[in-house]
Design an enzyme around this catalytic site. Structure first.
Site, short mmCIF file in Angstrom:
data_model
loop_
_atom_site.label_atom_id
_atom_site.label_comp_id
_atom_site.label_asym_id
_atom_site.label_seq_id
_atom_site.Cartn_x
_atom_site.Cartn_y
_atom_site.Cartn_z
N GLU A 1 46.23 66.41 42.21
CA GLU A 1 45.12 66.31 43.14
C GLU A 1 44.21 65.13 42.76
OE1 GLU A 1 43.00 69.97 43.46
OE2 GLU A 1 44.79 71.16 43.89
N GLY A 2 43.99 64.98 41.46
CA GLY A 2 43.10 63.92 40.98
C GLY A 2 43.59 62.53 41.30
N ARG B 1 30.40 27.83 49.49
CA ARG B 1 30.77 26.68 48.65
C ARG B 1 31.71 25.74 49.40
NH1 ARG B 1 30.61 24.58 43.74
NH2 ARG B 1 32.45 23.61 42.80
N GLY C 1 35.80 30.81 41.13
CA GLY C 1 35.75 29.81 40.06
C GLY C 1 34.90 30.25 38.88
N GLU D 1 44.99 59.65 34.79
CA GLU D 1 45.58 60.52 35.81
C GLU D 1 47.08 60.24 35.97
OE1 GLU D 1 42.91 63.42 37.51
OE2 GLU D 1 42.64 61.66 36.28
#
Length: 203
Positions: A65-66, A92, A163, A187
Site C-alpha cells: 500500500e505504501g 535566461r 546551469g 518501501e
C-alpha cells in the site's frame, strides 16, 4: 520470516522505549528519521496486531500500500523540479533567444513532462484499484518504480537546464534531486519492484 508477530508498543505503558538522535540525511530532511531503542521492553498480549505468527503478511501488505504513496511523492518531486526550472528557461537568454526555445531544450522538457504525466497516471491507477478493492500489487510496483526513476531523471535534468544557478541551494531545484534518491530505496528497492513485476509476468 515464519513466526514473526506484529505488535504495537505504547511508550506510555512500556518502560525502556527511547528515541535516539536524528539522522543527518541526503534528502527528505523535512521528515525526521531517528533510531528507536527498546531496552528490555515488555509488551502485553493485548498489543498483538492481527494473528500471532502472521506479522510478515501484515508488513508486506503495508509495504504494498505504501508504494502508492511513495509513487505520489516521487511524482510531486518531479513536478516540483519542472515548476521551478521551466520559468527560468524563458527568462535566461543565450545567442539572442530564450534557452527554452532551442530545439534541443524543447525535446528534453517535452520528454520530461511526458514522463511525469505517465508516472502520475500509473500512480492514479494503482490508487484507483486499491480504493476499489481490486488487486493492485503489480500496479503499485509499476507506479513506484517508474515514478522514482522519473523523479531522479527529471530533477537531474532540471538542474542541468538551469546551469550554475541550478546547482546552488538558493535556487531550490537541487533539493528535488536530493529528495528523489530515496525513491529507489525505501518501501522496497527498485530491484525488488522489478522482481515483483517479473513474478507477475511469469504467473
Amino acid at each position: 520470516y515464519k513466526g514473526i508477530t506484529c505488535f504495537a508498543v505504547d511508550a506510555s505503558e512500556s518502560a525502556g522505549v527511547s528515541v535516539g538522535g536524528l539522522e543527518k540525511k541526503l534528502g527528505i530532511r523535512a521528515s525526521s528519521t531517528a533510531t528507536l531503542n527498546f531496552d528490555n521492553v515488555v509488551v502485553p498480549a493485548k498489543n498483538v496486531v492481527g494473528e500471532v505468527g502472521k506479522g510478515y503478511k501484515i508488513a508486506i501488505e503495508t509495504l504494498n500500500e505504501g508504494r502508492i504513496g511513495i509513487a505520489g511523492q516521487m511524482v510531486g518531486i518531479a513536478q516540483g523540479a519542472l515548476d521551478i526550472a521551466m520559468p527560468y528557461l524563458f527568462e535566461r537568454k543565450q545567442f539572442g533567444q530564450f534557452i527554452g526555445d532551442f530545439q534541443g531544450m524543447q525535446f528534453q522538457y517535452a520528454q520530461a513532462n511526458l514522463d511525469v504525466q505517465a508516472a502520475r497516471l500509473l500512480t492514479y491507477n494503482a490508487g484507483r484499484k486499491k480504493m476499489a478493492g481490486l488487486p493492485f500489487v503489480e500496479d503499485a510496483a509499476m507506479a513506484k518504480l517508474f515514478a522514482s526513476q522519473v523523479a531522479e531523471r527529471v530533477a537531474s535534468k532540471a538542474i542541468e537546464w538551469c546551469g550554475g544557478i541550478g546547482f546552488s541551494r538558493e535556487f531550490g531545484v537541487e533539493r528535488f534531486y536530493r529528495d528523489a534518491k530515496i525513491g529507489a530505496i525505501y518501501e522496497g528497492t527498485s530491484n525488488i519492484q522489478l522482481k515483483t513485476l517479473a513474478k507477475f509476468m511469469k504467473d
